[in-house]
Design an enzyme around this catalytic site. Structure first.
Site, PDB file in Angstrom:
ATOM      1  N   LEU A  89       0.589  -1.471   0.321  1.00  0.00           N
ATOM      2  CA  LEU A  89      -0.014  -0.165   0.014  1.00  0.00           C
ATOM      3  C   LEU A  89       0.828   0.992  -0.009  1.00  0.00           C
ATOM      4  O   LEU A  89       0.467   2.458  -0.079  1.00  0.00           O
ATOM      5  CB  LEU A  89      -1.333   0.269   0.733  1.00  0.00           C
ATOM      6  CG  LEU A  89      -2.222  -1.172   1.283  1.00  0.00           C
ATOM      7  CD1 LEU A  89      -2.892  -0.852   2.207  1.00  0.00           C
ATOM      8  CD2 LEU A  89      -3.007  -0.563   0.251  1.00  0.00           C
ATOM      9  N   ASP A 178       9.359  -8.981   3.813  1.00  0.00           N
ATOM     10  CA  ASP A 178       9.115  -8.415   2.107  1.00  0.00           C
ATOM     11  C   ASP A 178       9.386  -7.965   0.793  1.00  0.00           C
ATOM     12  O   ASP A 178       9.676  -6.515   1.354  1.00  0.00           O
ATOM     13  CB  ASP A 178       7.036  -8.722   2.202  1.00  0.00           C
ATOM     14  CG  ASP A 178       7.005  -9.101   0.539  1.00  0.00           C
ATOM     15  OD1 ASP A 178       7.694  -9.708  -0.272  1.00  0.00           O
ATOM     16  OD2 ASP A 178       6.335  -8.473  -0.094  1.00  0.00           O
ATOM     17  N   HIS A 205      10.225 -13.887   2.100  1.00  0.00           N
ATOM     18  CA  HIS A 205      10.151 -13.682   0.335  1.00  0.00           C
ATOM     19  C   HIS A 205      11.685 -14.502  -0.165  1.00  0.00           C
ATOM     20  O   HIS A 205      12.429 -13.484   1.025  1.00  0.00           O
ATOM     21  CB  HIS A 205      11.200 -12.103   0.373  1.00  0.00           C
ATOM     22  CG  HIS A 205      11.223 -11.625  -0.979  1.00  0.00           C
ATOM     23  ND1 HIS A 205      10.833 -10.891  -1.604  1.00  0.00           N
ATOM     24  CD2 HIS A 205      12.556 -11.240  -1.605  1.00  0.00           C
ATOM     25  CE1 HIS A 205      11.243 -10.106  -3.173  1.00  0.00           C
ATOM     26  NE2 HIS A 205      12.733 -11.132  -3.084  1.00  0.00           N
ATOM     27  N   HIS A 260       5.383 -15.131  -3.158  1.00  0.00           N
ATOM     28  CA  HIS A 260       4.871 -15.248  -5.165  1.00  0.00           C
ATOM     29  C   HIS A 260       6.545 -16.500  -5.244  1.00  0.00           C
ATOM     30  O   HIS A 260       7.187 -15.887  -5.572  1.00  0.00           O
ATOM     31  CB  HIS A 260       5.406 -14.279  -5.023  1.00  0.00           C
ATOM     32  CG  HIS A 260       6.582 -13.287  -4.270  1.00  0.00           C
ATOM     33  ND1 HIS A 260       7.456 -13.779  -4.511  1.00  0.00           N
ATOM     34  CD2 HIS A 260       6.445 -11.874  -4.438  1.00  0.00           C
ATOM     35  CE1 HIS A 260       8.540 -13.077  -2.879  1.00  0.00           C
ATOM     36  NE2 HIS A 260       7.586 -12.534  -2.878  1.00  0.00           N
ATOM     37  N   ASP A 333       0.195  -9.885  -4.907  1.00  0.00           N
ATOM     38  CA  ASP A 333       1.626  -9.160  -4.945  1.00  0.00           C
ATOM     39  C   ASP A 333       1.597  -7.791  -5.267  1.00  0.00           C
ATOM     40  O   ASP A 333       2.339  -7.107  -6.095  1.00  0.00           O
ATOM     41  CB  ASP A 333       3.185  -9.544  -5.621  1.00  0.00           C
ATOM     42  CG  ASP A 333       4.054  -9.007  -4.827  1.00  0.00           C
ATOM     43  OD1 ASP A 333       4.236  -7.913  -4.282  1.00  0.00           O
ATOM     44  OD2 ASP A 333       5.432  -9.502  -5.552  1.00  0.00           O
ATOM     45  N   HIS A 337       4.130   0.902  -8.860  1.00  0.00           N
ATOM     46  CA  HIS A 337       4.948   2.960  -9.226  1.00  0.00           C
ATOM     47  C   HIS A 337       4.793   3.027  -9.850  1.00  0.00           C
ATOM     48  O   HIS A 337       4.335   3.193 -10.629  1.00  0.00           O
ATOM     49  CB  HIS A 337       6.243   1.342  -9.876  1.00  0.00           C
ATOM     50  CG  HIS A 337       6.584  -0.174  -8.603  1.00  0.00           C
ATOM     51  ND1 HIS A 337       7.829   0.531  -7.854  1.00  0.00           N
ATOM     52  CD2 HIS A 337       7.038  -1.112  -8.434  1.00  0.00           C
ATOM     53  CE1 HIS A 337       8.476  -0.374  -7.094  1.00  0.00           C
ATOM     54  NE2 HIS A 337       7.578  -1.422  -7.220  1.00  0.00           N
TER      55      HIS A 337
HETATM   56  O1  DOR Z   1       8.362  -7.124  -7.469  1.00  0.00           O
HETATM   57  C1  DOR Z   1       8.028  -7.031  -6.385  1.00  0.00           C
HETATM   58  N1  DOR Z   1       7.667  -5.667  -6.427  1.00  0.00           N
HETATM   59  N2  DOR Z   1       7.933  -7.861  -5.712  1.00  0.00           N
HETATM   60  C2  DOR Z   1       8.587  -7.678  -4.077  1.00  0.00           C
HETATM   61  O2  DOR Z   1       9.196  -8.672  -3.080  1.00  0.00           O
HETATM   62  C3  DOR Z   1       8.745  -6.046  -3.416  1.00  0.00           C
HETATM   63  C4  DOR Z   1       7.503  -5.211  -4.088  1.00  0.00           C
HETATM   64  C5  DOR Z   1       8.018  -4.078  -3.722  1.00  0.00           C
HETATM   65  O3  DOR Z   1       7.454  -3.874  -2.623  1.00  0.00           O
HETATM   66  O4  DOR Z   1       7.275  -3.240  -5.128  1.00  0.00           O
END
Ligand code: DOR
Length: 455
Positions: A89, A178, A205, A260, A333, A337
């Protein structure tokens, strides 16, 4: 989607925080749907009546009390509210990517009524105050229930064990670093021992760091062609193998969850551990159930994810793992971004993709349309199984049993639609699946007897 109805929120300091429920007399009648409640073994066409935010009655041809809102559900599945045990989040600290408000809006759009959020925020969720911050913020701005997963080590640095007991008391529903693996076997075994005192779960993780330094994608033909450092399967398998070995040596092992899972070898390690009776679970994401490393061709950063997309044989093994009961947990997951970050060169772009808004049809495609499992099993994987993993079953979540919170998801299994980033409600739109055609959709999401997402 209709605008949200006002939700009355309540936060108490017990673990039953983030309670959302309708006003005391408010009634909802959901008529004529196929009601599937794997926790109680129910699967039949009938009505569901909620009152004051809890399930009041399930049965044939129930009358609607005066003033009740009636939802016609003929042809739809009526399921317990879906639960996602693996969501990022980004609050506190990275609100430009996602907030509790925007992430929960994405969740209810996808049919989720409870989500567990990971602690790789800034600062990391590693104190009772930060656990309470998440609950408080979710009470104020959340559209669904939010349950924080706390860090297993301070600052998620993998060095010093976090205050597990206090975090558990504050309401952390599980523990994880994680985004990073706890690399030290010594620290890991101490974290396991501390968590076993709480009855909680550690979510790993699984990434051996020395084997994945600078790794940007799956180690294979595509990474070789693109000249990118590869992330080999064994880096995941070694950690799961090590952790299972550590658990075998504990008098009372804590519950262990491999997040994952991306490699066929990992599925096999989890299968053996479960056959041996260890409290081990494995998780599959929508992307690892459907996609392969070829999607990274052309340096497509939207397909860059951690662990990476692998090969068709891995996808088949993960689907097979779900089908034979080795993998019992599905998690998106959801990793938002910004567009700016994802437009960096492949090696520099962050890993992750969003998933909450269209996970359900992707799971249905990979698992039900393929013949691997049935709809009732898929509902179980999205309700009672994650509820048990995170101790949410003790709050009455993950089931439609009489008296439990009225968290309900209505699913149209034949709805046809397309992933369109322009109509997504989450803050970040980083998905490599824009334009993909989908079948199946959550058409109404109800939290605590209140319709929070519907068409
Ligand atoms: O692809 C991922 N993004 N894997 C993760 O374990 C963390 C996550 C992130 O927080 O962006």
């Amino acid at each position: 989607m209709t605008p949200p109805t006002t939700i009355k929120t309540r936060h108490d300091s017990s673990r039953n925080a983030a309670a959302l429920r309708a006003a005391p007399g408010a009634c909802l009648v959901i008529r004529g749907g196929r009601v599937i409640d794997p926790a109680s073994g129910l699967d039949r066409v009938c009505d569901v009546v909620t009152e004051g935010g809890v399930i009041r009655e399930i049965g044939k041809k129930l009358g609607a009390p005066s003033g009740a809102r009636v939802i016609e559900a003929e042809g739809l599945i009526v399921a317990p509210g879906l639960i996602d045990p693996h969501v990022h989040l980004r609050e506190p600290g990275h609100e430009y990517k996602e907030t509790i408000a925007s992430g929960t809006a994405a969740a209810v759009a996808g049919g989720f009524t409870s989500i567990c959020c990971m602690p790789n925020t800034s600062p990391a969720i590693d104190t009772p105050e930060l656990v309470r911050f998440v609950y408080d913020k979710a009470s104020l701005s959340g559209r669904c229930r939010v349950f924080p997963v706390a860090a297993g080590t301070k600052g998620r640095e993998g060095k010093e064990i976090a205050e597990i007991q206090l975090l558990h008391k504050a309401g952390a529903v599980a523990f994880s670093d994680d985004g990073d693996c706890i690399a030290s076997a010594q620290v890991m075994s101490r974290v396991f021992a501390a968590i076993s005192q709480t009855g909680s779960t550690f979510m790993q993780h699984c990434q051996e760091p020395t084997l994945t330094q600078g790794a940007a994608m799956h180690a294979g033909t595509v990474s070789a062609r693109l000249g990118l450092t590869g992330w080999p399967r064994m880096a995941e398998e070694i950690i799961i193998e090590r952790d299972v070995r550590l658990l075998r040596h504990l008098r009372s092992p804590c519950r262990y969850h491999a997040q994952h899972v991306s490699s066929a070898g990992s599925v096999e390690i989890i299968r053996r551990a479960r056959q041996d009776g260890l409290p081990v679970t494995g998780e599959a994401t929508p992307h690892h159930l459907l996609l392969t490393h070829e999607l990274c061709e052309n340096y497509n950063t939207l397909a860059k994810v951690n662990p990476p997309l692998r090969e068709a044989a891995d996808v088949r093994a993960i689907v097979e793992g779900v089908s034979d009961g080795t993998i019992t947990i599905l998690g998106t997951d959801h990793a938002p971004h910004s567009a700016e970050e994802k437009s960096l060169p492949f090696e520099d772009a962050p890993m992750g993709m969003v998933g909450l808004e269209f996970a359900l049809p992707l799971y249905a495609e990979a698992l039900v349309a393929s013949g691997a499992i049935s709809w009732p099993r898929l509902i179980a994987l999205l309700t009672v199984e994650p509820a048990r993993l995170c101790g949410l079953d003790v709050l009455g979540l993950g089931t439609l049993c009489k008296g439990s919170p009225a968290d309900i998801t209505l699913i149209d299994t034949s709805a046809k639609w397309k992933i369109d980033p322009a109509s997504m409600v989450g803050k970040s739109k980083n998905t490599p699946l824009a334009g993909r055609r989908l079948t199946g959709r959550a058409v109404c999401t109800i939290v605590g007897g209140v319709v929070v997402g519907a068409e």
